[in-house]
Design an enzyme around this catalytic site. Sequence first.
Site, PDB file in Angstrom:
ATOM      1  N   PHE A 129       0.777  -1.366   0.089  1.00  0.00           N
ATOM      2  CA  PHE A 129       0.157  -0.016   0.030  1.00  0.00           C
ATOM      3  C   PHE A 129       0.739   1.320  -0.099  1.00  0.00           C
ATOM      4  O   PHE A 129       0.513   2.258   0.555  1.00  0.00           O
ATOM      5  CB  PHE A 129      -0.878   0.027   1.400  1.00  0.00           C
ATOM      6  CG  PHE A 129      -1.690  -1.185   1.412  1.00  0.00           C
ATOM      7  CD1 PHE A 129      -2.399  -1.973   0.488  1.00  0.00           C
ATOM      8  CD2 PHE A 129      -1.430  -2.007   2.483  1.00  0.00           C
ATOM      9  CE1 PHE A 129      -3.184  -3.148   0.732  1.00  0.00           C
ATOM     10  CE2 PHE A 129      -2.202  -3.153   2.662  1.00  0.00           C
ATOM     11  CZ  PHE A 129      -3.122  -3.850   1.817  1.00  0.00           C
ATOM     12  N   CYS A 130       2.069   1.244  -0.801  1.00  0.00           N
ATOM     13  CA  CYS A 130       2.982   2.438  -0.737  1.00  0.00           C
ATOM     14  C   CYS A 130       3.242   3.010   0.837  1.00  0.00           C
ATOM     15  O   CYS A 130       3.262   4.266   1.010  1.00  0.00           O
ATOM     16  CB  CYS A 130       2.295   3.524  -1.572  1.00  0.00           C
ATOM     17  SG  CYS A 130       2.291   3.049  -3.108  1.00  0.00           S
TER      18      CYS A 130
END
Length: 437
Positions: free
Chosen positions: A362-363
């Site tokens: 998810f970055c």
Amino acid sequence: MTAFADQTCTALATVSGCELEVPLVQGGAIRYANFDYAASAPALAQVTARVQELLPFYASVHRGAGYASRVSTDCYESARGSVARFLNAADDQVVVFTRNTTDSLNLLAACVPGDTVVLDVEHHANFLPWVRNGRRVVPIADTIEETIQRVVAELCSKPAALLAITGASNVTGELLPLERLAWIAHQCGTRVLVDAAQLAPHRRIDLRTSGIDYLAFSGHKAYAPFGAGVLVGRRDWLDAAEPYLAGGGAVRSVTSDSVEWAPAPQRHEAGSPNVLGVAALAAACDALAEFDETTVLEHEQYLTHRLRYGLKTVPGVNFLRIWRDSTDAVGIVAFTVDGFEPGQVAAYLSAEHGIGVRDGRFCAHPLLSRLGVDAALRASIGLGTTAADVDRLIDAVSTLVENGPAWGYAKTEGHWNPTPETRPFGGSDGGAAPCGF
């Protein structure tokens, strides 16, 4: 008792793709259940209608005398008012249009005259840009209270120009007390930036009463298509900094030897802007402002609790949580399933059940590492989510745990895919997509 505490909880709004049917690997098709709102929310019907209305008048802005150009220019400039009203921006806060939240934060990072303090829970968009001006990272604690004390200690240790914090975690949806943090920062002579990419689509934000100095969010997460984002904040830093991009539209006058730059927002909006994207973003802000806050909150909380309760009954499902004393979150549920890689579960949900979730890191790599997982699944809820969608997801995960997948799956170049892949896609595989693209 919430008004939605029954099995007929329906969508609060009509969104694009709400009737989309997707193919299944085993044959047939099913209505798509979208649980990926946190990545890109489908456009509201009001937003797509606004874009369609403007398309015939789509033309160059700021530089044309033709009627279409004047209409486009008026739409572009009036969009600033829509955003400002949506956030109740203060008189000294200017609205700058960008490509997305990442673009907004990089723009501001080039304007900050000093160190920036961040937490290690941030999305990369609010973690990486600040390296250029002296990033100081505060490790979070197990509780929000202890985390706040660590922020206080850091801000008191030496001056910082900016505290950059998330409004809502893009991994777990958990919220920080923004007004309290803004007050603390201001006591230390520090300004506050909020990454509101996950917060703005779910909760109303009041810049005047919260004390937030700068705020950024993206249209594509707030029910608007196309690549437009916004940075709203105090004018002085933005007027004092070098333009984010050097080019036409950012200047007052140019000679062979000199240039006089325009003030913000034009100072940081060089080049031809994304007129349709900005119009869509403004329409989304206007539409979201019309929803009753209590109704939206009850809808989201009911469906989120329903999803958590249902998944909790499935053996091997583990939830991700940042702070053990957090009491509020937007509609995001992050989890893992024992015995299955997140990517495999996501591929199974899509291929066999027509359900879209997000998987991966998810970055937010530092946060995932802190939570002790390499990757996870994320199901996010929005205005178009229904109780039937939630129940489908719960049932699909339960079926996976009880019986395993009904189809074969293989991991290729880091991605899980059904084998064989029987669904048609457009592009390199040469197949025809269901919609004809």
